[in-house]
Design a protein around this motif. Structure first.
Motif, PDB file in Angstrom:
ATOM      1  N   HIS A 287       0.818  -1.207   0.000  1.00 14.38           N
ATOM      2  CA  HIS A 287       0.000   0.000   0.000  1.00 14.38           C
ATOM      3  C   HIS A 287       0.857   1.266   0.000  1.00 14.38           C
ATOM      4  O   HIS A 287       2.023   1.245   0.421  1.00 14.38           O
ATOM      5  CB  HIS A 287      -0.879   0.038   1.248  1.00 14.38           C
ATOM      6  CG  HIS A 287      -2.019  -0.928   1.223  1.00 14.38           C
ATOM      7  ND1 HIS A 287      -3.201  -0.689   0.561  1.00 14.38           N
ATOM      8  CD2 HIS A 287      -2.158  -2.157   1.789  1.00 14.38           C
ATOM      9  CE1 HIS A 287      -4.022  -1.714   0.724  1.00 14.38           C
ATOM     10  NE2 HIS A 287      -3.415  -2.622   1.465  1.00 14.38           N
ATOM     11  N   ALA A 288       0.250   2.369  -0.432  1.00 15.14           N
ATOM     12  CA  ALA A 288       0.807   3.703  -0.220  1.00 15.14           C
ATOM     13  C   ALA A 288      -0.023   4.384   0.864  1.00 15.14           C
ATOM     14  O   ALA A 288      -1.226   4.124   0.984  1.00 15.14           O
ATOM     15  CB  ALA A 288       0.773   4.513  -1.508  1.00 15.14           C
ATOM     16  N   ASP A 289       0.614   5.208   1.674  1.00 13.95           N
ATOM     17  CA  ASP A 289      -0.141   5.974   2.668  1.00 13.95           C
ATOM     18  C   ASP A 289       0.345   7.418   2.647  1.00 13.95           C
ATOM     19  O   ASP A 289       1.391   7.739   2.088  1.00 13.95           O
ATOM     20  CB  ASP A 289      -0.038   5.351   4.066  1.00 13.95           C
ATOM     21  CG  ASP A 289       1.285   5.647   4.743  1.00 13.95           C
ATOM     22  OD1 ASP A 289       2.266   5.959   4.039  1.00 13.95           O
ATOM     23  OD2 ASP A 289       1.360   5.559   5.976  1.00 13.95           O
ATOM     24  N   ARG A 290      -0.456   8.305   3.251  1.00 12.46           N
ATOM     25  CA  ARG A 290      -0.111   9.723   3.286  1.00 12.46           C
ATOM     26  C   ARG A 290       0.007  10.167   4.739  1.00 12.46           C
ATOM     27  O   ARG A 290      -0.853   9.869   5.561  1.00 12.46           O
ATOM     28  CB  ARG A 290      -1.160  10.570   2.568  1.00 12.46           C
ATOM     29  CG  ARG A 290      -0.969  12.068   2.763  1.00 12.46           C
ATOM     30  CD  ARG A 290      -1.754  12.880   1.779  1.00 12.46           C
ATOM     31  NE  ARG A 290      -1.114  12.889   0.467  1.00 12.46           N
ATOM     32  CZ  ARG A 290      -0.085  13.678   0.130  1.00 12.46           C
ATOM     33  NH1 ARG A 290       0.447  14.494   1.020  1.00 12.46           N
ATOM     34  NH2 ARG A 290       0.417  13.636  -1.074  1.00 12.46           N
ATOM     35  N   LEU A 291       1.088  10.877   5.029  1.00 13.83           N
ATOM     36  CA  LEU A 291       1.274  11.446   6.356  1.00 13.83           C
ATOM     37  C   LEU A 291       0.503  12.760   6.449  1.00 13.83           C
ATOM     38  O   LEU A 291       0.464  13.549   5.502  1.00 13.83           O
ATOM     39  CB  LEU A 291       2.756  11.701   6.628  1.00 13.83           C
ATOM     40  CG  LEU A 291       3.637  10.453   6.725  1.00 13.83           C
ATOM     41  CD1 LEU A 291       5.102  10.844   6.795  1.00 13.83           C
ATOM     42  CD2 LEU A 291       3.253   9.618   7.937  1.00 13.83           C
ATOM     43  N   MET A 292      -0.110  12.978   7.616  1.00 13.64           N
ATOM     44  CA  MET A 292      -0.871  14.205   7.849  1.00 13.64           C
ATOM     45  C   MET A 292      -0.480  14.798   9.193  1.00 13.64           C
ATOM     46  O   MET A 292       0.025  14.104  10.080  1.00 13.64           O
ATOM     47  CB  MET A 292      -2.376  13.920   7.808  1.00 13.64           C
ATOM     48  CG  MET A 292      -2.869  13.387   6.468  1.00 13.64           C
ATOM     49  SD  MET A 292      -4.676  13.259   6.389  1.00 13.64           S
ATOM     50  CE  MET A 292      -5.127  14.998   6.291  1.00 13.64           C
ATOM     51  N   ALA A 293      -0.733  16.076   9.337  1.00 11.04           N
ATOM     52  CA  ALA A 293      -0.490  16.752  10.610  1.00 11.04           C
ATOM     53  C   ALA A 293      -1.696  16.567  11.516  1.00 11.04           C
ATOM     54  O   ALA A 293      -2.838  16.586  11.062  1.00 11.04           O
ATOM     55  CB  ALA A 293      -0.228  18.232  10.379  1.00 11.04           C
TER      56      ALA A 293
END
Length: 308
Positions: A163-169
Motif C-alpha cells: 500500500h501507499a499511505d499519506r502522512l498528515m499533521a
C-alpha cells in the motif's frame, strides 16, 4: 536424454543395495526387469553406469553422477507431492510476519482477517517493530516476511510493492493551525511535537525533513505507539505527524484535527520484504499474494516492480 522416473528410482535402489537381486526384491520386480531398466539407462547414457563385480555391482564414475542427480530429482518430486497434498487438504503452515506500525494500524488487520477466513489452518505470528528491525529479522530468518517503508534500506532483501499511505499533521482543538486544511511541514515546525519512537522510519523522516527546511524539530514527547501519540495531542501536549488512516479516526471523533501536508514526501510507499520469492514456503507465498492483491485493488496505480 529422456529419463524415466521409474528407471531412475530403480537405479538408486540398485546403487544402494549394490546387488541386482536385492534391489529387485525391494522393488518387488523380477531381476530380469531391473536388469532391462539398467541396460536401457546405460544405452541412453552411452556409457556403463554400473561395474559388475563377482558379488554385486557398484556405480561407475558416470553412475555416481547419475546417482547424485537422480536422488536430487526424486527428492524434489517428493517435496512437490507433499506441497500439493497440503493444498488438497487446505493450506497449512506457520508464517512469522513482522511489520511497522503504519501497516499494522491501517492495512494488515482486515487483510489478515480475510486471509485466515480463507486459510484457517495457517498459523500467523505477528510482531510490530521498527523498519530496520523488520529488515534484520527477515534477513536473519527470525521472520518469514515483513512490511516496511520504502525508505528503509533493504540490505539485499526483495521488496514487493504494497500500500501507499499519506502522512498528515495532527493538532489539538483550538490550536492556531486547527482551521487550516493544508500546510507545509515547515509551518508545523514552529510548534512543539509529539514524536514517534526514535528508531522508527517516521522519526528519521521527520528529522530529515526538518533539516531540509532549515528549522529545528522540537520534540516535547516521544511515544512508542500511534494511539499514545494521538492521546497526547488530544491533551494539548503538542502537534504530531501520523498516517492518514490513523489521524482520521481520531479526527472523526472530534478529539483532534487532521491537516493535509503539501510536501511531496508525505506520500509514502510501503513494501513487503522477503529473503527470496522463489524459496518462500507455500503459506508465506500465499499470504504475500493475498496482501499484494488487496493493495492492488485499493490502489491500482501503486503496484510496481520489485526492488532490492
Amino acid at each position: 536424454m529422456r529419463h524415466d522416473l521409474t528407471s531412475l528410482q530403480l537405479f538408486v535402489t540398485v546403487a544402494e543395495c549394490r546387488n541386482l537381486t536385492r534391489a529387485a526384491e525391494r522393488a518387488h520386480l523380477a531381476v530380469s526387469a531391473v536388469s532391462k531398466r539398467i541396460a536401457e539407462l546405460e544405452a541412453q547414457a552411452g556409457t556403463p553406469l554400473l561395474q559388475r563385480l563377482p558379488r554385486g555391482v557398484v556405480p561407475t564414475a558416470a553412475g555416481q553422477s547419475l546417482l547424485r542427480h537422480a536422488r536430487s530429482v526424486l527428492q524434489q518430486l517428493r517435496a512437490l507431492d507433499a506441497e500439493l497434498q497440503d493444498f488438497a487438504g487446505g493450506l497449512k503452515g506457520q508464517v512469522r510476519l513482522h511489520a511497522v506500525a503504519t501497516a499494522l494500524t491501517q492495512f494488515l488487520p482486515g487483510e489478515i482477517e480475510s486471509f485466515l477466513n480463507r486459510h484457517p489452518q495457517v498459523l500467523l505470528s505477528i510482531e510490530e517493530h521498527t523498519g530496520a528491525a523488520v529488515v534484520r529479522a527477515v534477513a536473519s530468518g527470525d521472520a518469514d516476511v515483513g512490511v516496511v517503508s520504502a525508505l528503509t534500506p533493504l540490505r539485499g532483501l526483495v521488496g514487493l510493492p504494497y500500500h501507499a499511505d499519506r502522512l498528515m499533521a495532527g493538532v489539538p482543538p483550538g490550536h492556531p493551525l486547527a482551521r487550516r486544511r493544508r500546510l507545509a511541514f515547515a509551518e508545523l515546525l514552529d510548534h512543539p511535537f509529539v514524536g514517534p519512537h526514535a528508531d522508527s522510519s517516521l522519526a528519521q523522516l521527520m528529522v530529515q525533513a526538518a533539516r531540509a527546511a532549515g528549522k529545528p524539530l522540537r520534540q516535547r514527547v516521544q511515544a512508542s505507539s500511534f494511539d499514545a501519540m494521538c492521546r497526547l495531542v488530544e491533551s494539548r501536549v503538542g502537534v504530531t505527524l501520523l498516517p492518514d488512516g490513523v489521524l482520521r479516526r481520531a479526527a472523526a471523533a472530534g478529539t483532534l484535527h487532521a491537516i493535509t501536508l503539501s510536501d511531496d514526501w508525505a506520500q509514502r510507499q510501503l513494501l513487503i520484504v522477503l529473503r527470496d520469492e522463489d524459496t518462500a514456503d507455500p503459506a508465506t507465498r500465499t499470504l504475500v499474494d493475498h496482501l499484494q492483491a488487496h493493495a492492488q485493488r485499493a490502489d491500482p496505480a501503486g503496484a510496481g516492480a520489485r526492488t532490492r
